[in-house]
Design an enzyme around this catalytic site. Structure first.
Site, PDB file in Angstrom:
ATOM      1  N   CYS A  99       0.824  -1.215   0.000  1.00 31.39           N
ATOM      2  CA  CYS A  99       0.000   0.000   0.000  1.00 31.39           C
ATOM      3  C   CYS A  99       0.857   1.264   0.000  1.00 31.39           C
ATOM      4  O   CYS A  99       0.665   2.160  -0.815  1.00 31.39           O
ATOM      5  CB  CYS A  99      -0.935  -0.011   1.210  1.00 31.39           C
ATOM      6  N   CYS A 145      -1.371   1.624  -3.197  1.00 34.08           N
ATOM      7  CA  CYS A 145      -2.396   2.659  -3.011  1.00 34.08           C
ATOM      8  C   CYS A 145      -1.845   4.088  -2.952  1.00 34.08           C
ATOM      9  O   CYS A 145      -2.361   4.984  -3.622  1.00 34.08           O
ATOM     10  CB  CYS A 145      -3.165   2.431  -1.715  1.00 34.08           C
ATOM     11  N   LYS A 151       0.143   5.305  -6.117  1.00 35.21           N
ATOM     12  CA  LYS A 151      -0.873   5.289  -7.193  1.00 35.21           C
ATOM     13  C   LYS A 151      -1.815   6.494  -7.078  1.00 35.21           C
ATOM     14  O   LYS A 151      -2.073   7.190  -8.047  1.00 35.21           O
ATOM     15  CB  LYS A 151      -1.651   3.970  -7.115  1.00 35.21           C
ATOM     16  N   TYR A 177      -9.168  -3.426 -11.334  1.00 37.20           N
ATOM     17  CA  TYR A 177      -8.782  -2.173 -10.676  1.00 37.20           C
ATOM     18  C   TYR A 177      -7.516  -1.566 -11.294  1.00 37.20           C
ATOM     19  O   TYR A 177      -7.491  -0.395 -11.681  1.00 37.20           O
ATOM     20  CB  TYR A 177      -8.429  -2.445  -9.212  1.00 37.20           C
ATOM     21  N   GLU A 198      -7.217   1.855 -13.480  1.00 35.86           N
ATOM     22  CA  GLU A 198      -6.616   3.015 -12.825  1.00 35.86           C
ATOM     23  C   GLU A 198      -5.385   3.507 -13.598  1.00 35.86           C
ATOM     24  O   GLU A 198      -5.235   4.713 -13.848  1.00 35.86           O
ATOM     25  CB  GLU A 198      -6.246   2.665 -11.384  1.00 35.86           C
ATOM     26  N   HIS A 208     -27.238  21.826  -0.378  1.00 36.84           N
ATOM     27  CA  HIS A 208     -27.216  22.422  -1.703  1.00 36.84           C
ATOM     28  C   HIS A 208     -26.193  23.538  -1.790  1.00 36.84           C
ATOM     29  O   HIS A 208     -26.050  24.273  -0.822  1.00 36.84           O
ATOM     30  CB  HIS A 208     -28.618  22.976  -1.990  1.00 36.84           C
ATOM     31  N   GLU A 241     -26.012  15.695  -2.949  1.00 33.37           N
ATOM     32  CA  GLU A 241     -27.401  15.883  -2.510  1.00 33.37           C
ATOM     33  C   GLU A 241     -28.358  14.983  -3.286  1.00 33.37           C
ATOM     34  O   GLU A 241     -29.445  14.644  -2.802  1.00 33.37           O
ATOM     35  CB  GLU A 241     -27.833  17.350  -2.627  1.00 33.37           C
TER      36      GLU A 241
HETATM   37  P1  NDP Z   1      -8.361  -7.655 -10.587  1.00 32.25           P
HETATM   38  O1  NDP Z   1      -8.681  -8.961  -9.987  1.00 32.25           O
HETATM   39  O2  NDP Z   1      -9.111  -6.445 -10.158  1.00 32.25           O
HETATM   40  O3  NDP Z   1      -8.487  -7.745 -12.154  1.00 32.25           O
HETATM   41  C1  NDP Z   1      -7.741  -8.686 -12.885  1.00 32.25           C
HETATM   42  C2  NDP Z   1      -8.117  -8.539 -14.338  1.00 32.25           C
HETATM   43  O4  NDP Z   1      -7.249  -9.304 -15.143  1.00 32.25           O
HETATM   44  C3  NDP Z   1      -9.543  -9.025 -14.606  1.00 32.25           C
HETATM   45  O5  NDP Z   1     -10.101  -8.160 -15.540  1.00 32.25           O
HETATM   46  C4  NDP Z   1      -9.293 -10.422 -15.185  1.00 32.25           C
HETATM   47  O6  NDP Z   1     -10.275 -10.816 -16.103  1.00 32.25           O
HETATM   48  C5  NDP Z   1      -7.997 -10.220 -15.931  1.00 32.25           C
HETATM   49  N1  NDP Z   1      -7.202 -11.440 -16.050  1.00 32.25           N
HETATM   50  C6  NDP Z   1      -6.956 -12.369 -15.095  1.00 32.25           C
HETATM   51  N2  NDP Z   1      -6.141 -13.335 -15.558  1.00 32.25           N
HETATM   52  C7  NDP Z   1      -5.862 -13.013 -16.834  1.00 32.25           C
HETATM   53  C8  NDP Z   1      -5.072 -13.608 -17.836  1.00 32.25           C
HETATM   54  N3  NDP Z   1      -4.400 -14.735 -17.613  1.00 32.25           N
HETATM   55  N4  NDP Z   1      -5.005 -13.009 -19.045  1.00 32.25           N
HETATM   56  C9  NDP Z   1      -5.671 -11.860 -19.275  1.00 32.25           C
HETATM   57  N5  NDP Z   1      -6.429 -11.243 -18.375  1.00 32.25           N
HETATM   58  C10 NDP Z   1      -6.524 -11.805 -17.151  1.00 32.25           C
HETATM   59  O7  NDP Z   1      -6.795  -7.500 -10.356  1.00 32.25           O
HETATM   60  P2  NDP Z   1      -5.840  -6.229 -10.402  1.00 32.25           P
HETATM   61  O8  NDP Z   1      -4.533  -6.740 -10.839  1.00 32.25           O
HETATM   62  O9  NDP Z   1      -6.457  -5.115 -11.156  1.00 32.25           O
HETATM   63  O10 NDP Z   1      -5.767  -5.815  -8.869  1.00 32.25           O
HETATM   64  C11 NDP Z   1      -5.429  -6.796  -7.892  1.00 32.25           C
HETATM   65  C12 NDP Z   1      -6.151  -6.530  -6.611  1.00 32.25           C
HETATM   66  O11 NDP Z   1      -5.562  -5.434  -5.958  1.00 32.25           O
HETATM   67  C13 NDP Z   1      -7.612  -6.141  -6.752  1.00 32.25           C
HETATM   68  O12 NDP Z   1      -8.453  -7.240  -6.878  1.00 32.25           O
HETATM   69  C14 NDP Z   1      -7.841  -5.387  -5.483  1.00 32.25           C
HETATM   70  O13 NDP Z   1      -8.131  -6.310  -4.474  1.00 32.25           O
HETATM   71  C15 NDP Z   1      -6.525  -4.714  -5.233  1.00 32.25           C
HETATM   72  N6  NDP Z   1      -6.529  -3.299  -5.687  1.00 32.25           N
HETATM   73  C16 NDP Z   1      -7.412  -2.427  -5.170  1.00 32.25           C
HETATM   74  C17 NDP Z   1      -7.439  -1.118  -5.586  1.00 32.25           C
HETATM   75  C18 NDP Z   1      -8.432  -0.168  -5.017  1.00 32.25           C
HETATM   76  O14 NDP Z   1      -8.987  -0.470  -3.969  1.00 32.25           O
HETATM   77  N7  NDP Z   1      -8.714   0.957  -5.662  1.00 32.25           N
HETATM   78  C19 NDP Z   1      -6.501  -0.634  -6.583  1.00 32.25           C
HETATM   79  C20 NDP Z   1      -5.629  -1.642  -7.096  1.00 32.25           C
HETATM   80  C21 NDP Z   1      -5.647  -2.915  -6.653  1.00 32.25           C
HETATM   81  P3  NDP Z   1     -11.716 -11.362 -15.637  1.00 32.25           P
HETATM   82  O15 NDP Z   1     -12.534 -10.156 -15.316  1.00 32.25           O
HETATM   83  O16 NDP Z   1     -12.198 -12.085 -16.848  1.00 32.25           O
HETATM   84  O17 NDP Z   1     -11.468 -12.258 -14.478  1.00 32.25           O
END
Ligand code: NDP
Length: 455
Positions: free
Chosen positions: A42, A47, A50, A179, A183, A437, A442
């Site tokens: 983080c 976090c 980022k 995510y 982002e 307001h 709101e």
């Molecule tokens: P996510 O789980 O959010 O998303 C992973 C993405 O990658 C999904 O769209 C998934 O597709 C795709 N994917 C998975 N495997 C493959 C593959 N082999 N080939 C191609 N695409 C693939 O993971 P992130 O890496 O974005 O983030 C990890 C975690 O970190 C989050 O789940 C969250 O818990 C945390 N995080 C939180 C944030 C916040 O609170 N703002 C910011 C950043 C991270 P599909 O949808 O089909 O499964």
């Protein structure tokens, strides 16, 4: 049997530091080991840096909007080096604060990798010695995944690499639709990079409310981010100094940098878990009971290494609950219901409670209230960006089950709305609350546009 420590924590991220500090404050003798930098994902490579990049990216827009309000802003330039170095300095400052927290609370820090040797023994790799503890807490977090079969030479970056990039890429291709992909697509697009997002599915942010995902996709395209759905990388190479990605349909894309954002996995490799008989699931996440206890009674695990709800505030609460139960003798558990979530896209998402689809699948008959408007601020700014709000309401008892927002300040709004939703307030109680307001928030207490829930 006497031990060197009452508690040994492996991993000094948000969860580990919280557990160590509270345990030490309860009078226990505590040590913590960290192989990288105190602060964890983080603070050091997640976090915090980022979010600072999100602020930087949004300011580009703000400068444009300022013109609509009478400001002149000519010859505006952006320096990646300045941003990167200033963020690094802030991360150093926070790292110092985290080190200070440990020192002030007499938590002994081992600046080394630590691995489990048995139920009460930890091997400190850098010092080549063993220490013992009555209880051990594993809080080592996770690490970004990449598809090794496509990118065995690690040509593609992961989120950890972004914060030290020597140059801002002019063109960036990102794999993923969660995510991190969204982002960073917005961060770089806002800073002037030409971004292509390649997602394997149809609907970005698949776990979110479908209307939220639709909005995010629309906003992404409106900002000039190229979006390719139903596609994956099949090959990555470097040709003439340029990085190339081949997609499953045979198309080849060229960029300065390629980024994997396809999820994160628990950092449990070579941690000695198997040797001790600690069970993990098929992705390597440590299996724990409701009190964070692993299959070995003296060893506990919290945070992303358990791969449940991978968010900083969850790891912190788990660390606090562990310390209270195991070190202070006051049983506590984390409540996982109604955890608010945000995606720092531009505009951002804020959400709490189940999506419309999840409510219906769980057997609720629901009414859905929505508001869709251009916030006042965007009028003179000559921005078409809109705000979307949605309340999913249980028809049986009028309770607001879910609140889903996309628009400026949505994460700030959802933190407050989450109190009301978690408290089980009804739509009538939302409406009885007087509006403030003029604000965008709101609209949350004046929503009349109603339809029946649908999948
Ligand atoms: P996510 O789980 O959010 O998303 C992973 C993405 O990658 C999904 O769209 C998934 O597709 C795709 N994917 C998975 N495997 C493959 C593959 N082999 N080939 C191609 N695409 C693939 O993971 P992130 O890496 O974005 O983030 C990890 C975690 O970190 C989050 O789940 C969250 O818990 C945390 N995080 C939180 C944030 C916040 O609170 N703002 C910011 C950043 C991270 P599909 O949808 O089909 O499964």
């Amino acid at each position: 049997m006497t031990y060197d420590y009452d508690l040994f924590v492996i991993g000094a991220g948000s969860g580990g530091v919280r557990a160590a500090r509270l345990s030490a404050q309860a009078g226990k003798k505590v040590a913590i080991a960290e192989q990288s930098r105190v602060g964890g994902t983080c603070v050091i490579r997640g976090c915090v840096p980022k979010k600072l990049m999100v602020y930087a990216s949004e300011l580009g827009d703000a400068i444009g909007h300022a013109r609509g309000y009478g400001w002149s802003a000519e010859n505006v330039t952006f320096s990646w080096d300045t941003l990167r170095d200033r963020i690094a300095a802030e991360v150093d400052r926070l790292n110092g604060i985290y080190n200070g927290i440990l020192a002030r609370n007499n938590v002994e820090l081992f600046d080394h990798r630590a691995v489990l040797k048995d139920a009460h023994t930890i091997h400190i790799a850098g010092e080549n010695r063993d220490v013992t503890a009555e209880k051990i807490l594993i809080a080592v977090g996770g690490t970004p995944s990449r598809d090794e079969s496509v990118d065995p030479d690690h040509i593609g970056l992961v989120s950890d690499d972004i914060f030290s990039l020597p140059e801002q890429p002019k063109r960036l291709i990102i794999a993923g639709g969660g995510y991190i992909a969204i982002e960073f697509a917005h961060i770089f697009a806002g800073l002037g990079t030409e971004v292509t997002l390649v997602y394997r599915g149809e609907r970005l942010l698949r776990a979110f409310d479908p209307e939220i995902s639709e909005r995010v996709e629309r906003d992404l395209k409106a900002r000039g981010i190229r979006y390719i759905s139903n596609a994956v990388f099949t090959d990555i190479s470097v040709k003439n100094g340029e990085k190339c990605v081949e997609l499953i349909n045979g198309d080849v894309l060229h960029a300065d940098e390629i980024m994997w954002a396809i999820g994160r996995r628990p950092l449990t490799d070579s941690l000695g878990l198997e040797r001790c008989g600690i069970e993990v699931d098929k992705v390597g996440a440590i299996l724990v009971n409701e009190d964070y206890q692993t299959t070995i009674p003296s060893v506990f695990a919290i945070g992303d290494v358990t791969n449940r709800v991978n968010l900083t505030p969850v790891a912190i609460r788990e660390g606090a609950a562990f310390a209270s139960t195991q070190m202070s003798g006051v049983p506590k558990r984390m409540d996982y219901h109604f955890i608010p979530k945000a995606v720092f896209s531009q505009p951002p998402v804020g959400t709490v409670g189940p999506s419309e689809t999840e409510c219906i699948e769980a057997g609720h008959e629901v009414d859905v209230y929505t508001a869709d408007f251009r916030p006042m601020k965007n009028v003179l700014a000559e921005s078409d960006e809109r705000m979307f709000m949605k309340l999913v309401v249980d028809r049986a008892n009028d309770r607001v089950l879910g609140c889903h927002l996309v628009g400026e300040d949505a994460p700030e709004m959802i933190q407050i709305a989450a109190i009301a939703v978690k408290a089980g307030l009804t739509k009538a109680q939302f409406d009885e609350t007087c509006a403030l307001h003029p604000t965008a928030a709101e609209e949350l207490v004046t929503m009349t546009n109603k339809r029946s829930g649908r999948i």
